[in-house]
Structures are given as structure tokens and as C-alpha cells.
Write an enzyme that holds these catalytic residues in place. Structure first.
Site, PDB file in Angstrom:
ATOM      1  CG  MET A   1      -2.068  -1.162   1.122  1.00  0.00           C
ATOM      2  SD  MET A   1      -3.236  -0.823  -0.190  1.00  0.00           S
ATOM      3  CE  MET A   1      -4.255  -2.099   0.136  1.00  0.00           C
ATOM      4  CB  CYS A   2       0.680   4.369  -1.703  1.00  0.00           C
ATOM      5  SG  CYS A   2       0.804   3.359  -3.094  1.00  0.00           S
TER       6      CYS A   2
END
Length: 254
Positions: A1-2
Site C-alpha cells: 500500500m501507499c
């Protein structure tokens, strides 16, 4: 994920303090080593800085964390690649023009079946689900409003109404702005805090840095920071619930 970072303020404000915390998560205190970017709105224009290298190692990121670029709206992102290779074309935030204004967007998450989303004339440059979803949103706006709405808030209300369907395709945490409004949508993780007088001292969680905002602001300043996870350890951040959107303008929740 970012991870996402956004700012909405009623006066031109720098984001150096918050970006210092985010920068550490780009490959040092976090796994988001596949690029980073930040967009600063200044009047009708937008300045965007991107790098495909980890933010904690990037000299450009160091400059951004130390040089006080003043802006009323900021959208930033650090990337952990899951769709599309590591490269500038796949690095957030993405910017397009619509109705004679710049729109900037960043996404945290992963979508499945996104290829079926119609993008119209808004062509995708890279290979990410994120950019494809952005082009879809802009196309949907044009279909709903062939001419700009009388009140731009209508456009953001419509964008917010489209987000739950995108969330059905996977994880869809979003920041999108036209420079005046900043919309945040939470699928899994998103937090925000509004700072106003009386200002106090804030301590970053990821690096030993603090700031006394009372020495950097006036009593009329209002600044909202949105982040995937709280950036400070001594302040009370508001956690957004899944499926919830929040619109900001000039630092104030709308």
C-alpha cells in the site's frame, strides 16, 4: 500500500513539517520505496515534484522538506508499487485539466477490474489502476456536467458519490483537488487534523522533530492536514470511517 498526505489552508502555508514525517516513511520507517510526489497549488497554477527513488533517500524530497513552498492546497503521495512498474509515469500525484483548472489526484490501494472503467478523452499515460480511476472520475464529471457547475462543490459532491462503487473494486483511499476544494475518501485508513488558534507544539512520530506552531502562525490561520496515518504523536487526529468522505476548503471541513 501507499500513503497519502494532503493540506488545505486558509492562507498560504508550507508543509515542510508534515512532509518531513512522510518522507521518512518512504523506505526508512515504512516500505513505500517506489517513488513519491507532491503538488502545490499556487493561485491558478500547480507545481509538481516527483521522483521514482525512495523519498527518504531523495535529494529532491530533502529540498521539499526544508524549503518552505507556500500553498493553500497540497496533495502528496509515497508509493509502494502494486500495479505498474516503478517510474515517473506511474508516480502520484497525477494532474489533468478540466474546465480550465488543474485537477490533482492521489490514491492509496489496489483495484481489480478497473480496465472496464470508461475514461473518455482522458487518456491513461502509465499502467496503474490509480491513474485509470482518476481518468474515469474526470470523464464521469464531464458526463454529469457538460458545462462547469455553478457551484464547484456540486462537482465534489458528485465525485464523493462515485467513490463507494470504486471501493467495491478493492481498496480506494483518495485525495482529489481543483486547488480550492480538497476531497478525501476513506476506504481503509485515513486521518485528519485541523489546527487553529491557540496553536501549540507538535512532535513528529517518525523522526525526532518538533515545531511550535504558535511561532509560525497568526491567530486567524486554519490548516487541515490529511494523512493515511497520524504524523504526530502528541495530537488528537480524527480517524475517518470506511466509506466516508470529507470535503475541505480553506482549511475548514465542509
Amino acid at each position: 500500500m501507499c500513503e497519502l498526505l494532503g493540506m488545505s489552508a486558509n492562507v498560504p502555508t508550507d508543509i515542510c513539517f508534515s512532509f518531513k514525517g512522510l518522507r521518512e516513511r518512504g523506505g526508512k520507517t515504512g516500505p513505500h520505496k517506489d517513488g513519491w510526489g507532491v503538488a502545490f497549488y499556487q493561485g491558478k497554477g500547480v507545481s509538481t515534484f516527483k521522483d521514482a527513488d525512495p523519498s527518504y533517500q531523495s535529494e529532491i524530497a530533502r529540498l521539499i522538506s526544508d524549503y518552505p513552498i507556500k500553498s493553500t492546497t497540497v496533495v502528496a503521495h509515497i508509493r509502494q508499487a502494486n500495479s505498474g512498474g516503478v517510474g515517473l509515469e506511474n508516480t502520484h500525484p497525477f494532474t489533468r485539466t478540466l474546465w480550465g483548472r488543474y485537477w490533482t489526484y492521489a490514491h492509496n490501494g489496489q483495484l481489480h477490474g478497473f480496465e472496464a472503467l470508461a475514461t473518455g478523452k482522458h487518456l491513461v499515460v502509465g499502467q496503474t489502476d490509480s491513474e485509470h480511476a482518476f481518468c474515469y472520475l474526470l470523464n464521469a464529471l464531464e458526463q454529469q456536467f457538460p458545462t462547469p457547475p455553478a457551484e464547484m462543490k456540486q462537482a465534489f459532491d458528485y465525485l464523493a458519490s462515485l467513490c463507494p462503487a470504486l471501493q467495491q473494486l478493492g481498496v480506494f483511499n483518495l485525495l482529489i483537488s481543483d486547488g480550492d476544494y480538497l476531497l478525501a475518501y476513506c476506504s481503509t485508513k485515513l486521518h485528519w487534523i485541523t489546527r487553529r488558534a491557540p496553536f501549540g507544539v507538535a512532535l513528529l512520530s517518525d523522526v525526532d522533530v518538533d515545531i511550535d506552531f504558535s511561532k509560525e502562525t497568526t491567530e486567524k490561520d486554519v490548516v487541515t492536514i490529511i494523512a493515511t496515518l497520524p504524523l504526530t504523536s502528541n495530537e488528537q487526529w480524527q480517524m475517518m470511517s470506511s466509506g466516508h468522505s470529507q470535503l475541505f476548503k480553506a482549511g475548514e471541513p465542509q
